[in-house]
Design an enzyme around this catalytic site. Structure first.
Site, PDB file in Angstrom:
ATOM      1  CB  THR A   5      56.737   1.047  38.326  1.00 27.02           C
ATOM      2  OG1 THR A   5      57.618   0.002  37.877  1.00 27.02           O
ATOM      3  CG2 THR A   5      55.920   1.282  37.968  1.00 27.02           C
ATOM      4  CB  CYS A   6      58.457   5.725  41.396  1.00 21.79           C
ATOM      5  SG  CYS A   6      57.535   4.812  42.858  1.00 21.79           S
ATOM      6  CB  THR A   7      61.802   6.541  37.092  1.00 22.31           C
ATOM      7  OG1 THR A   7      62.746   6.382  38.191  1.00 22.31           O
ATOM      8  CG2 THR A   7      62.076   7.341  36.306  1.00 22.31           C
TER       9      THR A   7
END
Length: 158
Positions: free
Chosen positions: A45-47
């Protein structure tokens, strides 16, 4: 949890950046600043979030806006993340979590019944004068970058 006030000066800080330099928030007076806090480099999700900001970078630059990502990962991890995903903005290392605490994003979280402290995905918009004008907490990734872009465009109309 820290309560930030919209319309007040955003808490200043100095952190090491993925380019090896120390970055101060106050260095960006004169530009709208998007601060996005995320839990961890290289996670799914951060990517996605970082890549969404990357893909919209030209639109942010047209509005003279600066995008800065902050997590508790160290500079070495940030450098790998920036290089692997070709991120055109700086990632800042808040390993001591002091800035996360100032912005109220270091919180108790739960996952599968386990409690732990971590960064709650959040974004803050700071205007050209250094005032906090918008905040998004517990961010959902879908259309978030577009919402932030629209908020910057609204600033220009005021």
């Amino acid at each position: 949890m820290v309560q930030l006030q919209l319309g007040k000066k955003a808490p200043n800080f100095t952190l090491k950046a993925s380019n090896g330099e120390s970055v101060k928030l106050s260095d960006y007076i004169g530009h709208p600043v998007v601060l996005f806090f995320y839990p961890k480099d290289m996670t799914a999700t951060c990517t996605q979030q970082a890549c969404d900001f990357r893909d919209a970078n030209a639109e942010y630059r047209e509005l003279d806006a600066v995008v800065l990502g902050i997590s508790a990962d160290d500079v070495k991890s940030h450098v790998k993340f920036v290089e692997k995903k070709e991120l055109p903005f700086l990632l800042l290392a808040d390993t001591a979590k002091k800035v996360c605490e100032k912005y109220g994003v270091w919180q108790l979280k739960k996952l599968y019944g386990r409690e732990y402290m971590g960064i709650v995905r959040s974004t803050f918009l700071i205007d050209k004068k250094g005032k906090l004008v918008r905040e998004w907490r517990k961010v959902k990734i879908k259309d978030h970058v577009k919402q932030v872009l629209e908020a910057i465009q609204e600033l220009d109309r005021k």
